[in-house]
Design an enzyme around this catalytic site. Structure first.
Site, short mmCIF file in Angstrom:
data_model
loop_
_atom_site.label_atom_id
_atom_site.label_comp_id
_atom_site.label_asym_id
_atom_site.label_seq_id
_atom_site.Cartn_x
_atom_site.Cartn_y
_atom_site.Cartn_z
CG HIS A 282 -2.18 -2.12 -6.85
ND1 HIS A 282 -1.35 -2.70 -7.77
CD2 HIS A 282 -1.84 -2.67 -5.66
CE1 HIS A 282 -0.55 -3.55 -7.16
NE2 HIS A 282 -0.83 -3.56 -5.88
CG ASP B 257 -1.77 -1.27 1.25
OD1 ASP B 257 -2.16 -1.75 0.18
OD2 ASP B 257 -2.01 -1.77 2.37
P1 GDP Z 1 -0.77 0.22 -3.53
O1 GDP Z 1 -1.36 -1.04 -3.05
O2 GDP Z 1 0.71 0.28 -3.32
O3 GDP Z 1 -1.13 0.54 -4.97
O4 GDP Z 1 -1.39 1.39 -2.64
P2 GDP Z 1 -2.93 1.54 -2.20
O5 GDP Z 1 -3.71 2.02 -3.36
O6 GDP Z 1 -3.38 0.32 -1.50
O7 GDP Z 1 -2.80 2.64 -1.08
C1 GDP Z 1 -2.26 3.89 -1.31
C2 GDP Z 1 -3.31 4.94 -0.97
O8 GDP Z 1 -2.68 6.20 -0.88
C3 GDP Z 1 -4.40 5.10 -2.03
O9 GDP Z 1 -5.59 5.47 -1.40
C4 GDP Z 1 -3.86 6.24 -2.90
O10 GDP Z 1 -4.90 6.96 -3.55
C5 GDP Z 1 -3.21 7.10 -1.86
N1 GDP Z 1 -2.04 7.86 -2.33
C6 GDP Z 1 -1.04 7.46 -3.16
N2 GDP Z 1 -0.09 8.39 -3.25
C7 GDP Z 1 -0.49 9.41 -2.45
C8 GDP Z 1 0.10 10.66 -2.08
O11 GDP Z 1 1.19 11.02 -2.52
N3 GDP Z 1 -0.60 11.43 -1.20
C9 GDP Z 1 -1.80 11.06 -0.68
N4 GDP Z 1 -2.40 11.85 0.17
N5 GDP Z 1 -2.37 9.88 -1.01
C10 GDP Z 1 -1.72 9.07 -1.87
P1 IMO Z 2 -0.80 -4.26 -2.19
O1 IMO Z 2 -0.40 -4.79 -3.53
C1 IMO Z 2 -0.93 -4.78 2.16
C2 IMO Z 2 -0.84 -8.89 3.68
C3 IMO Z 2 -2.15 -9.27 4.36
C4 IMO Z 2 -1.64 -10.27 5.37
C5 IMO Z 2 -0.52 -10.99 4.62
C6 IMO Z 2 -0.92 -12.33 4.00
O2 IMO Z 2 -2.10 -3.58 -2.18
O3 IMO Z 2 0.30 -3.47 -1.57
P2 IMO Z 2 -2.44 -12.99 1.93
O4 IMO Z 2 -3.91 -12.76 1.68
O5 IMO Z 2 -1.56 -12.44 0.87
O6 IMO Z 2 -2.15 -14.42 2.24
O7 IMO Z 2 -2.14 -12.18 3.29
O8 IMO Z 2 -0.12 -10.11 3.57
N1 IMO Z 2 -1.00 -8.35 2.30
C7 IMO Z 2 -0.99 -7.06 2.01
N2 IMO Z 2 -0.93 -5.96 2.79
N3 IMO Z 2 -0.98 -4.62 0.83
C8 IMO Z 2 -1.04 -5.70 0.02
O9 IMO Z 2 -1.00 -5.60 -1.32
C9 IMO Z 2 -1.06 -6.98 0.61
N4 IMO Z 2 -1.12 -8.24 0.11
C10 IMO Z 2 -1.06 -9.06 1.16
O10 IMO Z 2 -2.74 -8.16 4.96
O11 IMO Z 2 -1.06 -9.60 6.45
MG MG Z 3 -2.81 -1.71 -1.72
#
Ligand code: GDP
Ligand code: IMO
Ligand code: MG
Length: 454
Positions: A66, A38
């Site tokens: 994502h 994330d």
């Molecule tokens: P990913 O799994 O790595 O793609 O990340 P996620 O989408 O799960 O979580 C990142 C969150 O942060 C999302 O809600 C994005 O919209 C938000 N986000 C990403 N970059 C920024 C940033 O630079 N500033 C802020 N405020 N939010 C961001």
């Molecule tokens: P993105 O791509 C955050 C974590 C789960 C759990 C552990 C194992 O959005 O960054 P699983 O279901 O994979 O067997 O869970 O891994 N986990 C993540 N945490 N972002 C993710 O993906 C994750 N993918 C798995 O929360 O702790």
């Molecule tokens: Mg994510």
């Protein structure tokens, strides 16, 4: 000089001219999570996908979540490569990915209903025939295993319950079923499906599996996915060795969730570090070009496991609310803490980042001082490495350095110079400490709020 006589690559040169071996070909640009997920990979991929030809996923499944924000519309991707939102992009799901077919179609339909970006997605998605299939019962088993862990050991792993552990286990046990099996003889596929389902029923007697119902549902997908399925190795080989193409790889999950290098056992079941690119797509390492690490300006973690720089206090709560740190896939609150350079150095040792995208700097706008974890001590002794053992990791005492905050809204900054001096200093500090240049800085959710430093 004969081939046998060659040294230090000389033989390769002779062979090159004699056999007419082609050049390395196009290189892929890789985007990887450097912490516990994330970090904002979706947003970085979306930015890079603006002029990309192909965007690939190489590992994980719909445990990933994502987020991409375009024209104020928030899309979330789990299995589909986020780059698919660009109508010019071909999306490729490689052999290392595990696919829950109902999940894939639901995700696409949900995103189609949100805006225009996904139009024609079915014609722009390529799926490797070697990818393993996640069945509903894998997801159910994930839930049962979590319950058992809770009952037997007093704690579970906090998985996303998307069937990831069970399906990669079946892959390793050589009892899994792949896309190529689904598209071959359905009768044969059904037999193997039944054997697998019954194996799980034996292992987990309380498990309810609707064998006929699931097979019927799977049959419907055969015709829908047939036009998308290819020999993934050949597809990518042609892309790498055809005309110049921009090929992106979107990592899912992250370094500290990697099955080998993460905080085992509180990890996912795939290689989310750079090696997963070659094994998950079927391509040689010399075709790996830039490797961008996505680093959140602080640290978060969803689920269970050691988290040395966690701030289980007002600071963590403020990061959580300001950063809207809630899991995209599970809706769980993310745990929050300061940036941890020990962990990032470790992720860099494995991945060899060529540059970093430092996201969510704007979330730090309200802190008068900002701490950064710079070293670990165990039993009062500094340790040079990132500990493998969870009990040791729980014991580490993090040494922090404190930097001045900037107490200024950075969300409107569009150049490095627009950032307050202290924010610039924070960014420079991170790159100096890691010895990796920061190429982008995130100051908001939208595409525009990404500062390109160089
Ligand atoms: P990913 O799994 O790595 O793609 O990340 P996620 O989408 O799960 O979580 C990142 C969150 O942060 C999302 O809600 C994005 O919209 C938000 N986000 C990403 N970059 C920024 C940033 O630079 N500033 C802020 N405020 N939010 C961001
Ligand atoms: P993105 O791509 C955050 C974590 C789960 C759990 C552990 C194992 O959005 O960054 P699983 O279901 O994979 O067997 O869970 O891994 N986990 C993540 N945490 N972002 C993710 O993906 C994750 N993918 C798995 O929360 O702790
Ligand atoms: Mg994510």
């Amino acid at each position: 000089m004969s081939i046998a006589e060659g040294k230090n690559g000389a033989a390769g040169t002779v062979a090159d001219s004699r056999l007419g071996i082609r050049s390395v070909g196009n290189k892929v640009t890789v985007v990887l999570g450097a912490q516990w997920g994330d970090e904002g990979k979706g947003k970085v991929v979306d930015l890079l996908a603006q002029d990309a030809d192909i965007v690939c996923r190489c590992q994980g499944g719909n445990n990933a979540g994502h987020t991409v924000v375009v024209d104020s519309v928030e899309y979330d991707f789990h299995l589909l490569p986020s780059g698919i939102i660009n109508p010019e992009v071909t999306a490729f799901i490689g052999n290392g990915v595990v696919i829950h077919l109902p999940g894939l179609f639901e995700e696409a339909e949900k995103n189609v209903s949100k805006g225009k970006g996904l139009e024609g997605w079915e014609n722009r998605l390529i799926i490797s025939d070697r990818a393993h299939i996640v069945f509903d019962f894998h997801q159910a088993v994930d839930g049962v295993q979590e319950q058992q862990r809770q009952q037997q050991a007093g704690k579970n792993l906090g998985t996303t319950k998307k069937g990831i552990g069970p399906v990669y286990s079946a892959k390793a046990a050589r009892s899994g079923l792949r896309i190529c099996d689904l598209l071959a003889d359905f009768q044969e596929f059904s037999e193997r499906f039944k054997v697998l389902a019954l194996q799980y029923k034996t292992m987990y007697p309380t498990l309810e599996v609707d064998i006929d119902g699931e097979l019927e549902r799977l049959k419907v997908y055969v015709d829908r996915i047939k036009p998308m399925v290819r020999d993934g190795v050949y597809f990518l080989y042609e892309a790498l060795h055809g005309p110049p193409k921009k090929i992106l790889v979107e990592g899912a999950n992250a370094a500290l969730l990697d099955i080998d290098f993460g905080t085992y056992p509180f990890v996912t079941s795939s290689n989310c570090t750079v090696g997963g690119v070659c094994t998950g797509l079927g391509m040689p390492p010399q075709n790996v070009g830039e490797v961008y690490g996505v680093v959140k300006a602080y640290t978060t973690r969803v689920g269970i496991g050691a988290f040395p720089s966690e701030q289980d206090n007002d600071i963590g709560a403020l990061l959580q609310t300001r950063g809207r740190e809630v899991g995209v896939t599970t809706g769980r609150k993310r745990r929050c803490g300061w940036l941890d350079l020990v962990l990032l150095r470790y992720a860099h040792m494995i991945n060899g980042f060529t540059a970093i995208a430092l996201t969510k700097l704007d979330i730090l706008d309200v802190f008068s001082e900002i701490k950064v974890g710079v070293a670990y001590k165990v039993n009062n002794e500094p340790i040079p490495h990132f500990p493998a053992n969870q009990e040791v990791l729980h014991q580490v005492e993090v040494q922090y350095e404190t930097l001045p905050g900037w107490n200024t809204d950075t969300s409107a900054a569009r150049t490095f110079q627009d950032l307050p001096e202290e924010a610039q200093r924070y960014v420079r500090y991170v790159e100096e400490r890691l010895q990796v240049p920061v190429k982008w800085i995130g100051v908001g959710k939208s595409r525009e709020s990404m500062i390109q430093v160089f």
